[in-house]
Design a protein around this motif. Structure first.
Motif, mmCIF file in Angstrom:
data_model
loop_
_atom_site.group_PDB
_atom_site.id
_atom_site.type_symbol
_atom_site.label_atom_id
_atom_site.label_comp_id
_atom_site.label_asym_id
_atom_site.label_seq_id
_atom_site.Cartn_x
_atom_site.Cartn_y
_atom_site.Cartn_z
ATOM 1 N N TYR A 37 1.989 3.195 -6.119
ATOM 2 C CA TYR A 37 0.889 4.057 -5.691
ATOM 3 C C TYR A 37 0.831 4.025 -4.160
ATOM 4 C CZ TYR A 37 -0.637 3.941 -10.542
ATOM 5 O OH TYR A 37 -0.693 4.060 -11.908
ATOM 6 N N PHE A 70 0.797 -1.232 0.000
ATOM 7 C CA PHE A 70 0.000 0.000 0.000
ATOM 8 C C PHE A 70 0.833 1.288 0.000
ATOM 9 C CE2 PHE A 70 -3.299 -2.872 1.951
ATOM 10 C CZ PHE A 70 -4.160 -2.821 0.873
ATOM 11 N N ILE A 81 -4.403 -0.159 -9.994
ATOM 12 C CA ILE A 81 -3.158 0.314 -9.382
ATOM 13 C C ILE A 81 -2.493 -0.760 -8.515
ATOM 14 C CG2 ILE A 81 -3.766 2.762 -9.464
ATOM 15 C CD1 ILE A 81 -4.787 2.606 -6.646
ATOM 16 N N GLY A 82 -2.875 -1.994 -8.705
ATOM 17 C CA GLY A 82 -2.196 -3.084 -7.997
ATOM 18 C C GLY A 82 -2.632 -3.273 -6.556
ATOM 19 N N PHE A 83 -3.738 -2.676 -6.159
ATOM 20 C CA PHE A 83 -4.194 -2.829 -4.776
ATOM 21 C C PHE A 83 -5.239 -3.934 -4.606
ATOM 22 C CE2 PHE A 83 -3.395 1.874 -3.340
ATOM 23 C CZ PHE A 83 -2.031 1.607 -3.332
ATOM 24 N N CYS A 84 -6.101 -4.100 -5.583
ATOM 25 C CA CYS A 84 -7.300 -4.914 -5.329
ATOM 26 C C CYS A 84 -7.055 -6.400 -5.528
ATOM 27 C CB CYS A 84 -8.464 -4.450 -6.196
ATOM 28 S SG CYS A 84 -8.425 -5.052 -7.891
ATOM 29 N N PHE A 114 -4.778 -8.676 1.048
ATOM 30 C CA PHE A 114 -5.114 -7.273 0.809
ATOM 31 C C PHE A 114 -6.161 -7.068 -0.283
ATOM 32 C CE2 PHE A 114 -1.435 -8.365 -1.818
ATOM 33 C CZ PHE A 114 -1.841 -7.947 -3.071
ATOM 34 N N CYS A 115 -6.741 -8.135 -0.789
ATOM 35 C CA CYS A 115 -7.645 -7.968 -1.926
ATOM 36 C C CYS A 115 -8.917 -7.229 -1.527
ATOM 37 C CB CYS A 115 -7.984 -9.319 -2.545
ATOM 38 S SG CYS A 115 -6.583 -10.001 -3.445
ATOM 39 N N SER A 116 -9.416 -6.465 -2.462
ATOM 40 C CA SER A 116 -10.594 -5.646 -2.183
ATOM 41 C C SER A 116 -11.423 -5.491 -3.450
ATOM 42 C CB SER A 116 -10.174 -4.260 -1.687
ATOM 43 O OG SER A 116 -9.426 -3.596 -2.687
#
Lengths: 369, 153, 277
Positions: free
Chosen positions: A137, A132, C243-246, A276-278
């Motif tokens: 980003y 994160f 952006i590589g977060f999800c 961390f998936c969302s």
């Protein structure tokens, strides 16, 4: 600063000092028969005298018969719910004069202090930091929680049957990444707490709290308590070669075997401190504001991989394979480390007791022959 | 035309040995086909096969109403006609020139007779035809998957 | 551990843009043009487009990278978000963020450039054609092979006619089904490999279309001698955040939203052979 010792009142002074310094103090407490993390204001909020009995698919609190403050291990929740909350409002969007008016709701301004965080959980935070904060980003919500976050860690002097932190190199001793670390010492029947700082912030807090310099014997006792915790740990995972093992065996029959047990409930991903998936969805309020809300998601869900409404990973085996291969193998390519810290939550909170360490053993046995 | 020229015309013929190409060049006819002319038609006797020198040939299926359906289009160097190679020697589809087209025509009866007598030619030629047929089958199967988006029907 | 100091802007924040035009490309596909001052992109990149109250979808940019000021997106209706986007009218607003993802590689000086598009795959490749035409002297030969379901499903028909009328690019258009009044070819895109001019060992191939089609194309090119490292595919997975977060778009080790969507076949070959990866 040399390590100090304090009694339980010293820890109360520490918690009070943190609160008075402006921190939102969060620590372990008992709710619904489990240790969870929530706001605390004194050591009496901690799971005093509680231990836990854990196994695959099993968790219960047990009375230790003493007044230890840290005599348990991990519960179902992790600190990630404070840094990466299960639900986050990312944007508020309204229509106005034909345009979209897009607002970013405020994020946290008050810093948090995590009191009682364990070695594996420090490792989990540094892993989520890479996701994160350090991968190109910066997540606004996560960054707001991490800003000025104070970490009061605890060296584990007991382990659960599901722990395997020694295999993952994350515990039971907290090696770095904390401000203050506490070791609980049972010394001639009187419990003392060894406190040591790793940052200037930590040092000034210990100075303010006050204590007496630790004796060599106390330091040695603390060291041996942590060492015997490591030595007594039951579970382990042989990480040697598991990257190749997982990458090279997407068609291994073990995936089908574990799929016969896996319910794809996603408990493991919710309990995991690094998952961390969302997903992001719109919620429209009665006043016409669309709230873009991020919610935890799980790679075990059928729609997780949906492409034009058709799942890419339809079988249970492919979804379990994705989770475990990501956690233990492809995570290295993405973030330079394993995604597993050896906390064992996925084992305890799996309703059918699937054990990630056992899966590795089973695959290794059949591949090597 | 010389056999070496013939070899350069088509991947189907490129694999053949000189003596076999020499035979084919001795029987080849160059034929001009006007646009919209039928090269061969459904259920006719398969008396020849063709290599396209230039132009475009469509394999089509007449339908009761409207314009015929196009199964496949063939272009320079492509083999036109497979049904001459095996019994019952009847064309399944209509082949029609979609543009002014020049083809090399090979008499099927002569080729079949020579293949029967000369098994070396037979093996090489039928292997080449098998390869062409395999590629037609493979690409037809991919098209059967109907991969691209579009309105149904 | 990492320390956080500077204030952070929401990485999934959106800009409100206005629709300039919306034109139907084919029965289920529309091209919308957005007034987008200040946004530049590279061929192959995508934007996240947001329909108010419905949600976001990743949509590749299908316009000319050398025409700043507007963003062009070609969108197929496949769900609620794309339905809403296709229904936008001139003057309507939508939210955008991006561009995201990597871009099509330029290939080596003197290479042959072979562009193979299937269906909606023409949308992210259209900017690559514009880019190639703008840098035409970089290449020996430039070819476009474009496959679609039927002639009615062809996108960008005006461009195709324009490109076919210049000698700087060879264009082969082929469809799966047609009637005999169709001017193009009927057959798979791989049939066209023998009809356009490229030297396999010195070719850069850009491929986009349904994944099965891309597998067939990449393997056929490999069999012809095009190095796997010179064949580039643009892959699609369920991108939610870009952006590589999800985590949704993971394909092996790659987050297709930021490590892709354009990846070379040598990196993809084994993964394209694994079911449900």
């Amino acid at each position: 600063m040399d390590p100090q010792t304090v009694d339980r009142h010293g820890l109360d002074r520490l918690i009070t000092h943190l609160a008075e310094s402006g921190f939102e103090v969060i620590g372990p407490t008992v709710r619904d028969g489990a240790v969870i993390y929530d706001h605390i204001s004194s050591t009496s909020d901690l799971p005093v005298g509680q231990g836990d009995a854990q196994e695959g698919g099993q968790y219960r609190l047990v009375n230790r018969g003493d007044s230890a403050l840290f005599g348990y291990n991990l519960g179902p929740t992790s600190w990630k719910q404070y840094l990466f909350p299960p639900k986050t409002e990312l944007l508020h969007i309204r229509r106005s004069n034909g345009d979209l008016v897009i607002e970013e709701p405020p994020t946290r301004t008050r810093p948090m202090a995590f009191f009682g965080i364990r070695g594996c959980e420090l490792a989990a935070i540094s892993i989520q930091d890479k996701v994160f904060l350090d991968s190109g980003y910066v997540d606004r919500t996560y960054a707001s929680g991490r800003k000025d976050l104070l970490l009061v860690a605890v060296n584990c002097t007991t382990s659960a049957a599901t722990c395997f932190c020694t295999s993952m190199g994350t515990g039971p001793k907290c090696e770095s990444g904390y401000d203050i670390v506490i070791t609980e010492l049972v010394d001639d029947g009187e419990t003392r707490y060894l406190v040591a700082a790793d940052t200037e912030r930590g040092e000034s807090i210990i100075t303010a709290v006050g204590g007496s310099p630790a004796k060599d014997e106390q330091l040695a006792n603390a060291e041996s308590a942590v060492q015997s915790t490591a030595a007594d740990m039951i579970r382990s995972m042989d990480t040697d070669g598991i990257y190749d093992l997982l990458i090279e065996n997407p068609d291994h029959p073990r995936w089908e075997q574990v799929a016969e047990r896996c319910l794809t409930c996603g408990n493991c991903t919710q309990a995991c401190p690094t998952c961390f998936c969302s997903d992001v969805a719109d919620r429209v309020t009665l006043d016409g504001t669309a709230i873009r809300e991020r919610r935890w998601d799980s790679c075990f869900g059928l729609d997780f991989s949906a492409l034009n409404r058709e799942p890419v990973r339809e079988s249970t085996s492919s979804r379990y394979r994705q989770w475990m291969t990501h956690k233990l193998a492809t995570w290295h390519d993405q973030f330079g480390s394993s995604g597993c810290v050896g906390c064992g939550r996925c084992i305890t909170w799996c309703p059918v007791g699937i054990d990630i360490t056992e899966e590795i053993v089973a695959m290794k046995e059949t591949v090597s022959t | 035309m010389s056999f070496s020229e013939l070899r350069n015309q088509s991947a189907v013929l490129a694999a053949l040995e000189d003596e076999h190409l020499e035979f084919l060049s001795s029987i080849v006819e160059e034929v001009e086909i006007a646009q919209d002319s039928v090269v061969f038609d459904e259920d006719d006797s398969a008396e020849a096969f063709y290599i396209i020198a230039s132009g475009r040939v469509g394999l089509e299926v007449p339908v009761p109403t409207g314009t015929p359906m196009l199964l496949e289009t063939l272009g320079n160097g492509d083999l036109v006609g497979l049904s001459w190679a095996s019994e019952p020697y009847r064309w399944k589809w209509r082949a029609k020139a979609l543009s002014p087209t020049r083809v090399y025509r090979f008499d099927a009866e002569k080729v079949r007779a020579r293949c029967a007598a000369d098994t070396s030619l037979g093996a090489q030629l039928y292997l080449s035809i098998a390869k062409a047929a395999m590629m037609r089958l493979q690409t037809a199967r991919v098209r059967l998957l109907d991969l691209y988006p579009g309105a149904p029907g | 551990m990492t320390t956080v100091s500077a204030p952070v802007v929401e990485p999934m924040g959106l800009h409100s843009l206005k629709v300039v035009s919306n034109a139907s490309e084919s029965p289920d596909t529309s091209t919308i043009v957005l007034d987008s001052p200040g946004i530049t992109f590279h061929a192959g990149q995508f934007m996240m487009l947001y329909a108010f109250g419905v949600g976001e979808a990743p949509i590749s940019v299908s316009g000319n990278p050398h025409s700043p000021g507007t963003l062009v997106h070609t969108i197929r209706r496949v769900g609620p978000v794309t339905d809403a986007l296709c229904g936008l009218r001139p003057g309507d607003s939508l939210g955008v963020r991006g561009p995201y993802g990597d871009s099509w590689p330029a290939g080596e000086q003197g290479d042959d450039l072979l562009i193979v598009a299937g269906g909606l795959g023409m949308a992210p490749l259209r900017p690559a054609v514009f880019e190639a035409m703008a840098n035409r002297s970089r290449y020996r030969n430039v070819s476009l092979i474009y496959g679609a379901r039927t002639p009615a499903d062809l996108l960008f028909k005006d461009d195709l006619v324009g490109w076919m009328s210049t000698s700087s690019i060879d264009v082969a258009v082929t469809v799966d089904r047609a009637t005999s009044d169709w001017w193009g070819h009927v057959g798979l895109v791989t049939n066209e490999f023998s009809r356009v001019d490229f030297r396999p060992e010195s070719t850069t191939a850009l491929v986009c279309g349904p994944e099965v089609m891309m597998r067939v194309v990449a393997r056929s090119l490999r069999d012809l001698g095009v190095p796997a490292s010179s064949t580039w595919l643009s892959l699609e997975r369920n991108m939610k955040c870009a952006i590589g977060f999800c985590g949704h778009c993971q394909f092996g080790s790659d987050f297709l939203c930021k490590d892709g969507p354009v990846l070379s076949y040598d990196r993809l070959a084994w993964r394209l052979g694994v079911d449900e990866l």
